[in-house]
Scaffold this active site. Structure first.
Site, PDB file in Angstrom:
ATOM      1  N   CYS A 105       0.855  -1.196   0.000  1.00 16.98           N
ATOM      2  CA  CYS A 105       0.000   0.000   0.000  1.00 16.98           C
ATOM      3  C   CYS A 105       0.884   1.236   0.000  1.00 16.98           C
ATOM      4  O   CYS A 105       1.471   1.559  -1.022  1.00 16.98           O
ATOM      5  CB  CYS A 105      -0.983  -0.026   1.163  1.00 16.98           C
ATOM      6  N   CYS A 107       2.801   2.420   3.224  1.00 14.58           N
ATOM      7  CA  CYS A 107       3.390   2.614   4.544  1.00 14.58           C
ATOM      8  C   CYS A 107       4.647   3.472   4.427  1.00 14.58           C
ATOM      9  O   CYS A 107       5.465   3.275   3.529  1.00 14.58           O
ATOM     10  CB  CYS A 107       3.709   1.274   5.179  1.00 14.58           C
TER      11      CYS A 107
HETATM   12 FE    FE Z   1       1.653   0.215   3.191  1.00 12.93          FE
END
Ligand code: FE
Length: 203
Positions: A105, A107
């Site tokens: 994603c 992070c």
């Molecule tokens: Fe992530």
């Protein structure tokens, strides 16, 4: 029909509706929301990470602490909390270059780098940097990593985030910690560029 019908996107309209309900029910106050927005606009950003890197360049004991427990070393300068419960520092040198991604994603260590740039969250970067790090660094970022330097890609997760400690640029022996921090770009702490050279910041 009003021309303002599409003033908000679906997500903006939904967010507004939820925000209004939370105000009406006394769950949150507008002042609290303003405080959070101001924090992300004004208080967190890559200047935090730049201070960490500059300190690591002038203070060998701090550098050692960063190597052993980056989360604590970084928190000692006041950068901690959401999206930074565990941070690992990876150090560039003449043989190894580190670059960070979150393949799943987006992070990212917010307290030291601020909010992630759009390209960091893009599917394109996330998939290609793993398959062809050298090629992506060269084509997308104009950064040609020499053949004899190994490129290591670190995949962030909700458990652990990374900050790249770039090499200290040449010609900065007499520079103070505050001056050095100006050489530390956001991109150099993600690992898609080097730190700036003195020539690049002196205008
Ligand atoms: Fe992530």
């Amino acid at each position: 029909m009003s021309e303002h019908v599409n003033k908000y996107t679906e997500y903006e309209a939904r967010t507004k509706a939820i925000e209004t309900l939370l105000y009406e029910r006394g769950v949150i106050t507008p002042a609290a929301v303003d405080r959070v927005v101001s924090y992300y606009e004004n208080e967190i950003g890559p200047m935090g990470g730049a201070k960490v890197v500059a300190k690591s360049w002038v203070d060998p004991e701090y550098r050692k602490w960063l190597e052993e427990d980056a989360t604590a070393a970084i928190a000692s300068l006041g950068y901690a909390g959401e999206q930074a419960h565990q941070i690992s520092a990876v150090f560039n040198d003449s043989r190894t270059h580190h670059v960070v991604v979150c393949t799943l994603c987006s992070c990212y260590p917010w307290p030291v780098l601020g909010l992630p740039p759009a390209w960091y969250k893009s599917m394109e970067y996330r998939s290609r940097i793993v398959a062809d790090p050298r090629g992506v660094l060269k084509r997308d970022f104009g950064f040609d990593v020499p053949d004899d330097v190994e490129v290591r890609v670190w995949d962030s997760s909700s458990e652990i985030r990374y900050i790249v400690i770039p090499e200290r640029p040449a010609g900065t022996d007499s520079w103070s910690e505050n001056e050095l921090a100006k050489l530390v770009s956001r991109d150099s702490m993600i690992g898609v560029s080097k730190a700036l050279t003195p020539q690049e910041v002196i205008v």
